[in-house]
Design a protein around this motif. Structure first.
Motif, PDB file in Angstrom:
ATOM      1  N   GLY A   1       7.568  -3.765   3.076  1.00  0.00           N
ATOM      2  CA  GLY A   1       6.600  -2.576   4.206  1.00  0.00           C
ATOM      3  C   GLY A   1       5.728  -2.888   5.552  1.00  0.00           C
ATOM      4  N   ALA A   2       6.631  -4.435   5.553  1.00  0.00           N
ATOM      5  CA  ALA A   2       6.048  -5.302   6.774  1.00  0.00           C
ATOM      6  C   ALA A   2       6.347  -5.058   8.022  1.00  0.00           C
ATOM      7  CB  ALA A   2       5.329  -6.904   6.438  1.00  0.00           C
ATOM      8  N   PHE A   3       5.676  -4.396   9.269  1.00  0.00           N
ATOM      9  CA  PHE A   3       6.349  -3.990  10.093  1.00  0.00           C
ATOM     10  C   PHE A   3       4.982  -4.697  11.452  1.00  0.00           C
ATOM     11  CE2 PHE A   3       7.421  -0.500   7.809  1.00  0.00           C
ATOM     12  CZ  PHE A   3       8.530  -0.523   7.552  1.00  0.00           C
ATOM     13  N   PHE A   4       5.967  -5.564  12.536  1.00  0.00           N
ATOM     14  CA  PHE A   4       5.006  -6.666  13.439  1.00  0.00           C
ATOM     15  C   PHE A   4       4.360  -5.370  14.559  1.00  0.00           C
ATOM     16  CE2 PHE A   4       8.587  -9.269  12.732  1.00  0.00           C
ATOM     17  CZ  PHE A   4       7.485 -10.684  12.110  1.00  0.00           C
ATOM     18  N   PRO A  37      -1.866  -2.282   6.686  1.00  0.00           N
ATOM     19  CA  PRO A  37      -1.101  -2.154   5.845  1.00  0.00           C
ATOM     20  C   PRO A  37       0.456  -2.216   5.368  1.00  0.00           C
ATOM     21  CG  PRO A  37      -3.615  -0.684   6.123  1.00  0.00           C
ATOM     22  CD  PRO A  37      -2.939  -1.443   6.986  1.00  0.00           C
ATOM     23  N   PRO A  38       0.870  -2.759   4.008  1.00  0.00           N
ATOM     24  CA  PRO A  38       2.619  -2.493   3.813  1.00  0.00           C
ATOM     25  C   PRO A  38       2.804  -0.845   4.182  1.00  0.00           C
ATOM     26  CG  PRO A  38       0.714  -3.504   2.166  1.00  0.00           C
ATOM     27  CD  PRO A  38      -0.199  -3.041   3.384  1.00  0.00           C
ATOM     28  N   TYR A  39       3.407  -0.103   4.232  1.00  0.00           N
ATOM     29  CA  TYR A  39       3.905   0.873   4.314  1.00  0.00           C
ATOM     30  C   TYR A  39       4.837   0.826   2.917  1.00  0.00           C
ATOM     31  CZ  TYR A  39       4.903   5.904   5.187  1.00  0.00           C
ATOM     32  OH  TYR A  39       5.190   7.223   4.622  1.00  0.00           O
ATOM     33  N   VAL A  40       4.903   1.554   1.945  1.00  0.00           N
ATOM     34  CA  VAL A  40       6.799   1.287   1.051  1.00  0.00           C
ATOM     35  C   VAL A  40       6.367   2.734   0.888  1.00  0.00           C
ATOM     36  CG1 VAL A  40       7.530   0.900  -1.097  1.00  0.00           C
ATOM     37  CG2 VAL A  40       6.171  -0.473   0.573  1.00  0.00           C
ATOM     38  N   ARG A  41       6.962   3.948   1.180  1.00  0.00           N
ATOM     39  CA  ARG A  41       7.232   4.628   0.097  1.00  0.00           C
ATOM     40  C   ARG A  41       7.275   5.215  -1.162  1.00  0.00           C
ATOM     41  NH1 ARG A  41       7.415   8.974   4.614  1.00  0.00           N
ATOM     42  NH2 ARG A  41       8.779   8.294   6.177  1.00  0.00           N
TER      43      ARG A  41
END
Length: 549
Positions: free
Chosen positions: A11-14, A114-118
């Motif tokens: 869930g990591a996006f720059f 924050p990490p975004y994991v569905r």
């Protein structure tokens, strides 16, 4: 090696540097501030925090002021090297943020993305730890919560009472039901809650919409404030009078904050005025009959004949689904046409003493384990479907474009792929005749987006309580414009059957909103534009799901 696929999995996006710097400059206010970036990656927020602290007069080394948590060791190493190049020291704990507990002396600032994991991919031990961390703060999240929800709550636990929380969150914070607990938490935990919304997508190569959460202090915030930015460049233009306040009602979604201020004012004035009510004012909305297995219980005419079932062992139903309900009225002729086409227009409904043919079909069902499905095994006999009242109106609750109200002139029974509406006796006649037509107005269509919820694939769904909240004209309003609506009914029917259903909305808007309720054409256009904005946000989210899943 850290690859895009691995970053996506966790869930990591720059984060764009302009966005990270904006949040950092808002949050860091004193040269002595201590800063935590949970899930710090390569220090997208800690790096600008160094510049901000020094600009405020902090000592060069910033000893003990910069802290991070990062689950990916290589990223933590890169963050340490990045800050070392700025001659700054940082303490980074390598591990899962949900395993971390606040130090005895909490932080002045917690900032990050924050990490975004569905929820579909957020499972097992990781989910269990996140839910426990949220529960430790008194927040019980549902099983549908994505990773950011618990992360936001846990991050707040690391703040001093006077501290500031600045996070990049998905825009679903405003619009999804599972985020109700997060919304409630933010307003009870913080003294002030502000959100920055964007009209344009701001993350390169990511179709997910984001909001910036800026929360500070300790105490019950009576409202939240919003700044509507077009893009990242607009962040430079925020000033004290840029913010618009919203007072939420209970656990209702904050979708209205997505609307332009002028359109929201028109919508509120219209729907709270004497010309509009909600569906609950007209009658009761309820779910169709729950069979437990629609494929087995619903039959087409040829199946029923082959089985040899008696006519009194079958009930006429609106076929499962809603694709056949495109007009204003579901007539007996329409039902007959569907039956001839081989649609499943009959419900298996034998009496207390089933015929031999019915008993044979029941035996087939037991051989196929139909009786073991949850709903079937909870009732006796399992093959008797509990029926609901035949509705005056049918209501399509899962739609791509808009919910549809259809008069049930066929007096058909219906299954749980639809809602029914039983109108109050005093308004039954006018409601059956004209409410489906009158609901084709821009205020009701906008209201459908506001009170509904976006589901996978961009579908708009309404739970029964949300359907009750749908804004529609009052019975008095319909009586006043009844003759005009009757006059345009043929045109409405043609428009709905054509490739330009918007023409139907324009016709109703002219009569209802402009002539009767006094809105100007520009105000009506504002309502249409606001509805289109929410519709496009919903569609954009569905594209994001297709790209990221």
């Amino acid at each position: 090696m850290d690859t895009p696929a691995l970053r996506k999995a966790r869930g990591a996006f720059f984060t764009p540097s302009t966005l990270a710097r904006f949040i950092t400059d808002w949050a860091v206010r004193s040269p002595a501030d201590t800063v935590l970036e949970p899930s710090c990656g390569d220090a997208a927020f800690l790096a600008p925090a160094v510049d901000r602290l020094r600009a405020l007069g902090a000592p060069v080394g910033l000893d003990g002021q910069l802290h991070g948590v990062e689950i990916h060791a290589a990223s933590a190493k890169a963050a340490t090297a990045r800050l070392a190049a700025q001659n700054a020291k940082v303490e980074i704990a390598i591990g899962d943020f949900f395993d971390q507990t606040p130090p005895p002396k909490k932080f002045d600032v917690v900032i990050g993305n924050p990490p975004y994991v569905r929820y579909q991919q957020f499972a097992g031990d990781a989910r269990a730890k996140s839910l426990q961390a949220a529960l430790a703060q008194g927040v019980r999240l549902t099983g549908l919560a994505s990773s950011w929800a618990a992360f936001t709550i846990h991050a707040s636990h690391f703040l001093k009472d006077t501290g500031r929380l600045g996070l990049v969150l998905p825009a679903e914070l405003l619009t999804v039901n599972y985020a109700a607990q997060v919304r409630r938490f933010l307003l009870t935990r913080f003294a002030k809650v502000r959100l920055v919304l964007f009209e344009e997508l701001v993350f390169p190569d990511v179709l997910e919409e984001v909001v910036l959460l800026l929360a500070e202090g300790r105490g019950d915030a009576p409202s939240f404030e919003v700044y509507q930015a077009r893009n990242l460049a607009d962040l430079e233009r925020i000033c004290a009078d840029s913010w618009i306040g919203y007072v939420p009602s209970g656990d209702q979604k904050w979708t209205s904050a997505l609307l332009p201020a002028a359109a929201l004012d028109i919508y509120a004035r219209l729907t709270e005025g004497p010309g509009f009510t909600n569906m609950l004012g007209w009658g009761e909305t309820y779910l169709g009959a729950v069979s437990g297995n629609n494929d087995w219980f619903s039959l087409d005419r040829a199946q029923a004949a082959k089985l040899g079932l008696k006519s009194n062992e079958l009930l006429g139903i609106s076929p499962p689904g809603s694709k056949h309900l495109r007009g204003l009225t579901f007539t007996q002729a329409a039902w007959e046409s569907l039956a001839k086409e081989g649609k499943r227009c009959f419900l298996f409904a034998p009496g207390a003493n089933p015929s031999a043919a019915a008993r044979a079909y029941i035996a087939e069902g037991e051989a196929a384990d139909v009786h073991k499905t949850y709903k079937c095994r909870k009732r006796s006999p399992w093959w008797r479907v509990p029926l609901v009242d035949r509705p005056d109106l049918l209501f399509t609750y899962m739609n791509h474009d808009r919910p549809r109200l259809i008069t049930n002139d066929a007096d058909a029974q219906f299954l749980n792929s639809l809602y029914g509406v039983k109108l109050k006796a005093a308004v039954r006649a006018i409601g059956r005749e004209l409410l489906p037509l009158a609901s084709l107005n821009s205020a009701t269509l906008l209201g459908a987006e506001v009170v509904g919820r976006a589901y996978g694939g961009g579908m708009l769904k309404h739970e029964p309580k949300e359907a009750d909240m749908l804004p529609v004209p009052t019975p008095v309003t319909l009586e006043a414009i009844a003759d005009e609506l009757r006059a345009i009914r043929p045109q409405i029917g043609r428009a709905l059957r054509s490739t330009k259903p918007q023409r139907a909305v324009e016709l109703v808007d002219t009569i209802l909103l402009e002539r009767h309720l006094g809105l100007s054409p520009s105000e009506v256009a504002g309502l249409r534009g606001a509805r289109d904005l929410l519709f496009q946000r919903r569609v954009t989210r569905s594209r994001s799901e297709r790209v990221t899943n």
